[in-house]
Design a protein around this motif. Structure first.
Motif, PDB file in Angstrom:
ATOM      1  N   ASN A 395       0.845  -1.194   0.000  1.00 44.18           N
ATOM      2  CA  ASN A 395       0.000   0.000   0.000  1.00 44.18           C
ATOM      3  C   ASN A 395       0.877   1.239   0.000  1.00 44.18           C
ATOM      4  O   ASN A 395       1.770   1.394   0.830  1.00 44.18           O
ATOM      5  CB  ASN A 395      -0.912   0.020   1.223  1.00 44.18           C
ATOM      6  CG  ASN A 395      -1.928   1.149   1.148  1.00 44.18           C
ATOM      7  OD1 ASN A 395      -3.033   0.952   0.653  1.00 44.18           O
ATOM      8  ND2 ASN A 395      -1.577   2.346   1.618  1.00 44.18           N
ATOM      9  N   LEU A 396       0.614   2.144  -0.939  1.00 40.63           N
ATOM     10  CA  LEU A 396       1.308   3.422  -1.012  1.00 40.63           C
ATOM     11  C   LEU A 396       0.279   4.542  -0.946  1.00 40.63           C
ATOM     12  O   LEU A 396      -0.438   4.791  -1.916  1.00 40.63           O
ATOM     13  CB  LEU A 396       2.112   3.536  -2.307  1.00 40.63           C
ATOM     14  CG  LEU A 396       3.401   2.706  -2.422  1.00 40.63           C
ATOM     15  CD1 LEU A 396       4.071   2.977  -3.761  1.00 40.63           C
ATOM     16  CD2 LEU A 396       4.350   3.021  -1.285  1.00 40.63           C
ATOM     17  N   VAL A 429      -0.864  -0.967  -4.510  1.00 37.11           N
ATOM     18  CA  VAL A 429      -2.151  -0.278  -4.446  1.00 37.11           C
ATOM     19  C   VAL A 429      -1.846   1.159  -4.036  1.00 37.11           C
ATOM     20  O   VAL A 429      -1.290   1.408  -2.964  1.00 37.11           O
ATOM     21  CB  VAL A 429      -3.098  -0.941  -3.442  1.00 37.11           C
ATOM     22  CG1 VAL A 429      -4.446  -0.226  -3.430  1.00 37.11           C
ATOM     23  CG2 VAL A 429      -3.287  -2.413  -3.774  1.00 37.11           C
ATOM     24  N   ILE A 430      -2.197   2.116  -4.901  1.00 32.14           N
ATOM     25  CA  ILE A 430      -1.694   3.485  -4.749  1.00 32.14           C
ATOM     26  C   ILE A 430      -2.854   4.467  -4.652  1.00 32.14           C
ATOM     27  O   ILE A 430      -3.824   4.395  -5.422  1.00 32.14           O
ATOM     28  CB  ILE A 430      -0.810   3.866  -5.950  1.00 32.14           C
ATOM     29  CG1 ILE A 430       0.262   2.806  -6.186  1.00 32.14           C
ATOM     30  CG2 ILE A 430      -0.172   5.221  -5.777  1.00 32.14           C
ATOM     31  CD1 ILE A 430       0.276   2.302  -7.586  1.00 32.14           C
ATOM     32  N   ALA A 451       0.445   6.782  -9.313  1.00 32.58           N
ATOM     33  CA  ALA A 451      -0.870   6.189  -9.577  1.00 32.58           C
ATOM     34  C   ALA A 451      -1.090   5.906 -11.051  1.00 32.58           C
ATOM     35  O   ALA A 451      -2.125   5.346 -11.423  1.00 32.58           O
ATOM     36  CB  ALA A 451      -1.969   7.112  -9.053  1.00 32.58           C
ATOM     37  N   ASP A 452      -0.133   6.289 -11.908  1.00 34.79           N
ATOM     38  CA  ASP A 452      -0.249   5.992 -13.337  1.00 34.79           C
ATOM     39  C   ASP A 452       0.472   4.695 -13.696  1.00 34.79           C
ATOM     40  O   ASP A 452       0.727   4.435 -14.866  1.00 34.79           O
ATOM     41  CB  ASP A 452       0.315   7.157 -14.163  1.00 34.79           C
ATOM     42  CG  ASP A 452       1.763   7.466 -13.834  1.00 34.79           C
ATOM     43  OD1 ASP A 452       2.202   7.169 -12.705  1.00 34.79           O
ATOM     44  OD2 ASP A 452       2.461   8.017 -14.696  1.00 34.79           O
ATOM     45  N   MET A 453       0.796   3.864 -12.704  1.00 38.44           N
ATOM     46  CA  MET A 453       1.439   2.577 -12.982  1.00 38.44           C
ATOM     47  C   MET A 453       0.590   1.716 -13.903  1.00 38.44           C
ATOM     48  O   MET A 453      -0.635   1.691 -13.800  1.00 38.44           O
ATOM     49  CB  MET A 453       1.673   1.811 -11.680  1.00 38.44           C
ATOM     50  CG  MET A 453       2.834   2.274 -10.844  1.00 38.44           C
ATOM     51  SD  MET A 453       2.997   1.240  -9.364  1.00 38.44           S
ATOM     52  CE  MET A 453       3.414  -0.353 -10.130  1.00 38.44           C
ATOM     53  N   ALA A 522      -7.336   4.015  -0.483  1.00 37.37           N
ATOM     54  CA  ALA A 522      -6.440   2.970  -0.990  1.00 37.37           C
ATOM     55  C   ALA A 522      -6.265   1.823  -0.001  1.00 37.37           C
ATOM     56  O   ALA A 522      -6.372   0.645  -0.380  1.00 37.37           O
ATOM     57  CB  ALA A 522      -5.090   3.578  -1.382  1.00 37.37           C
ATOM     58  N   PRO A 523      -5.970   2.078   1.294  1.00 31.96           N
ATOM     59  CA  PRO A 523      -5.780   0.941   2.197  1.00 31.96           C
ATOM     60  C   PRO A 523      -7.040   0.121   2.453  1.00 31.96           C
ATOM     61  O   PRO A 523      -6.946  -1.058   2.792  1.00 31.96           O
ATOM     62  CB  PRO A 523      -5.262   1.598   3.482  1.00 31.96           C
ATOM     63  CG  PRO A 523      -5.647   3.026   3.396  1.00 31.96           C
ATOM     64  CD  PRO A 523      -5.628   3.359   1.943  1.00 31.96           C
TER      65      PRO A 523
END
Length: 795
Positions: A395-396, A429-430, A451-453, A522-523
């Motif tokens: 988690n980021l 997960v961002i 977040a554009d991964m 996100a989390p």
């Protein structure tokens, strides 16, 4: 109740869908002749003056502004030739050029009847001075002999040829670079240098001699190179530099191997917290994770270990920074970690049992003097921890404060994490970012890096959790589109709190603060995925990305709001999704595909089905990435095709007739008569379009998701349209923008949902009866599958 009776009632999601694989034949090449918007002779008339200018620019370029033995040149592609199969390899080979990347641009796409502005790209290649002269000679003379003639024919694919424009290299701040009054004093910049490429086509960092010239140029303008933070990613060299003024920074933009120079972004600001709640969260009945075979990592501001933290946070909390604790960062990290452990909880509740073990790494504040380099230091810690720690879910809720841009220049955070995700089969997960209310004209409202991964999950925020309706994007939640290969960003949304319904942020003693932000959305999604891992017999990152997309709740205006909410609102739990109704079945397929392969899978519609059916199809896969190619960022494209009826074929009329193509059952008398009359039957059954319109050009294919790593489609089928349907998955790869035929393997997951809209009550049982290879999903017991190999690998 017997075990068989309980299983029949529960109707679990079905796994082992790869056992439905069938043999399929790749169709032979088709399509008519390609429209050529111009001839090579036409192109020569305007390219020749450009090449003459480029040669003059090279002669005027001081040695300190260039590499040792080559020049970096850009060539804009005509938009008709975007597909990798049109890459001008013969031309580059003839002049001794080596491709090293590309830039995003726009250009004219032309057909015989229309023209439109679409996205194209500027090829970047290196060439010796003699090669550039040879290029000019080839365009001027048309070449001699067959090899040169073939190379000359390729110039019709180019619109422009020139040395890199310093104005394009320099990414000015939001104010004009000339307006020095708006910024006084030194600024730290991020400089990105092109790679050099070996004869085998591998991008490698610049040689020492060219780097030294770069460093000397910086020092000549009274700048400072942060050599301890110079990093290489995918052949690119990322160099943080501090310049005394913006004018001095602008002087660096003429360095020929320099790709981009932009202000160094800071770490995103943390949300503000409200008052603490009086009620507390009760500790879980058991703090032992449900499954201990998979670890989750959180990188944030740490966890407050005071005030009974051992009961609610019985986890490892490594300190990667030696800096004193920052109170706001600690509250943020504690709240994020609490949501990963327990999901969406509220005061007065009892915490559920954690699904997986969690490690929460404290990385903020960074122990460095240069505040502008905090992001580089944090990313370094994340990379080392993931490479050595074996975490599979991360988690980021932090990252640099920079929005994704239309020109999609390389970003170290995105590139590093995408490569980590590919190499280690780890899912990030961002948080998408909290700038959704920023200026849209300048793009500041877009999702924030990383977040554009392409290999991750970006989570935006909505104003209500499932199942509350109606729901909408939280106004602050950053929006898409993302970069190529991940245009649908965020992938979905989760409750993150809004002003009239704030998010309950857990503290270590069980009390709560109040806040809002994608940091907390996100989390909650990470927790749901962690719980899912414990409920499936085998999982990899592609399976998790398929589930989060397939079972997202679409917004009622989902077609209009795709760039706001992605594929929809994320589930708080997948427990219900793992159960099917009597008129539906969810089937999971997990497999690998070799480059150039075509795989087929039987869609398990019961034989003799006569109802109206809905099919939902989700494909997710992991891919290597190329940070030097913003528009070609994902190296792999998996294309999915549905053939609903194995006996329905297309019939083309004989040449010279005005009749239109027909689709008929080959068993019919009408079809047999067409064959007698000289009509031609298609090689394969008729396919149902998934995404792009029939006959779409390459730009349209890309807009519809050709190179996306997550694909979702919904198809309605009427009675008579379905008989022994099949799905086909094909794999196309590219390297430096061209077709790549080297061997490789890509893991993927597909979820197929079949629903009988006529509610006969028998569909699930019929599928189980007719397809014995499909197995009910069962909770894992310590063995979780990662990316497949010749021998399955387990962790």
């Amino acid at each position: 109740m017997s075990q068989a009776g309980a299983e029949a009632q529960s109707r679990p999601l079905l796994v082992n869908g790869e056992a439905l694989k069938i043999d399929v034949t790749a169709p032979s090449g088709g399509g008519g002749p390609k429209y050529e918007p111009r001839t090579a002779q036409d192109a020569a008339s305007f390219l020749l003056p450009q090449l003459t200018t480029a040669l003059e620019d090279v002669r005027d370029l001081p040695q300190q502004l260039r590499a040792e033995d080559r020049i970096y040149v850009e060539a804009k592609l005509v938009a008709n030739y975007l597909a990798p199969s049109y890459f001008p390899t013969p031309l580059l080979a003839q002049i001794g050029a080596t491709p090293v990347g590309s830039r995003a641009d726009v250009g004219l796409y032309q057909t015989s009847s229309k023209s439109e502005q679409v996205q194209t790209r500027r090829l970047v290649f290196t060439v010796p001075d003699t090669g550039l002269a040879a290029f000019e000679s080839l365009v001027r003379t048309g070449g001699h002999g067959r090899t040169q003639a073939q190379a000359f024919a390729e110039i019709r694919k180019l619109d422009e040829v020139a040395l890199p424009d310093p104005a394009r290299v320099l990414r000015a701040p939001h104010h004009a670079i000339e307006d020095a009054a708006l910024h006084v004093g030194a600024r730290t910049w991020e400089a990105i240098l092109h790679p050099r490429t070996t004869l085998s086509g591998d991008a490698v960092p610049l040689e020492e001699a060219t780097l030294l010239r770069w460093f000397e140029l910086i020092e000549t303008h009274n700048g400072h190179v942060h050599r301890d933070f110079v990093r290489q990613v995918g052949g690119l060299t990322f160099t943080p530099v501090t310049m005394p003024s913006d004018e001095d920074a602008a002087a660096l933009a003429s360095f020929n191997p320099l790709r981009t120079l932009r202000p160094m972004p800071a770490i995103r600001p943390r949300p503000r917290f409200g008052l603490r709640s009086g009620n507390r969260l009760g500790p879980p009945a058991s703090s032992r994770p449900v499954d201990t075979s998979v670890k989750v990592a959180v990188f944030d501001g740490g966890v407050d270990i005071q005030n009974g933290a051992s009961q609610l946070f019985p986890i490892a909390t490594p300190d990667l920074t030696s800096e004193p604790v920052d109170r706001d960062a600690l509250d943020h990290g504690t709240g994020v970690t609490g949501a990963v452990l327990y999901g969406l909880v509220a005061p007065g509740q009892q915490a559920p049992q954690p699904p997986l073990p969690v490690e929460s790494f404290r990385v903020l504040p960074a122990p460095i003097d240069e505040e502008d380099l905090e992001g580089y230091w944090v990313l370094d810690q994340i990379k080392v921890a993931i490479e050595t720690g074996g975490h599979k879910l991360v988690n980021l809720s932090l990252g640099p404060e920079v929005a994704v841009e239309d020109d999609l220049e390389p970003n170290r955070w995105t590139s590093e994490l995408d490569q980590l995700a590919w190499e280690n089969d780890v899912l990030f997960v961002i948080a998408a970012g909290n700038d959704g209310e920023q200026d849209r004209a300048t793009g500041l409202h877009r999702v924030q890096v990383p977040a554009d991964m392409a290999n991750g999950i970006a989570v935006g925020a909505c104003d209500a959790p499932m199942p509350t309706k109606p729901w909408a994007r939280a106004p602050y939640s950053s929006m898409g589109p993302g970069r190529h290969g991940a245009r649908v960003q965020p992938l979905g949304v989760q409750f993150g709190g809004v002003d009239n319904r704030l998010f309950d942020v857990l503290r270590s003693d069980g009390s709560f603060l109040e806040a809002s932000g994608t940091s907390f959305a996100a989390p909650v999604t990470t927790h749901a995925l962690a719980d899912l891992i414990t409920r499936l017999p085998r999982v990899n990152s592609s399976v998790l990305r398929a589930f989060i997309t397939h079972f997202a709740e679409p917004h009622r205006s989902h077609n209009k709001l795709r760039h706001e909410v992605g594929y929809g609102r994320h589930a708080l739990s997948f427990q219900d999704a793992l159960e099917c109704g009597p008129d539906e079945a969810h089937i999971l397929i997990v497999d690998d595909i070799e480059r150039g392969d075509l795989l087929g899978y039987q869609v398990p519609v019961p034989a003799g089905s006569t109802g109206n059916l809905d099919l939902r199809l989700t494909l997710a896969y992991a891919t290597p990435v190329d940070p030097t190619e913003p528009t070609e960022y994902t190296n792999a494209a998996l294309e999915m095709l549905l053939r609903p009826h194995h006996q329905m074929y297309g019939f083309a009329p004989p040449p010279g007739t005005d009749a239109k193509r027909q689709t008929l059952d080959v068993r019919s008398a009408e079809a047999r008569q067409l064959l007698i009359d000289g009509w031609k039957q298609s090689q394969e059954p008729t396919a149902r379009s998934l995404g792009a319109p029939k006959g779409a050009n390459e730009a349209q294919l890309r807009d519809s998701g050709k190179w996306e790593t997550v694909r979702y489609h919904k198809v309605s089928l009427k009675p008579g349209e379905v008989e022994l349907p099949r799905l086909e998955v094909a794999y196309v790869a590219r390297r430096t923008g061209a077709i790549d035929n080297a061997p490789s393997k890509v893991p993927f997951a597909m979820l197929v949902s079949i629903r009988d809209k006529d509610a006969s009550g028998t569909l699930y049982d019929a599928i189980r009866t007719q397809h014995k290879a499909l197995l009910p999903a069962q909770r894992s017991r310590g063995r979780i599958r990662t990316r497949s190999s010749d021998q399955p690998h387990w962790y």
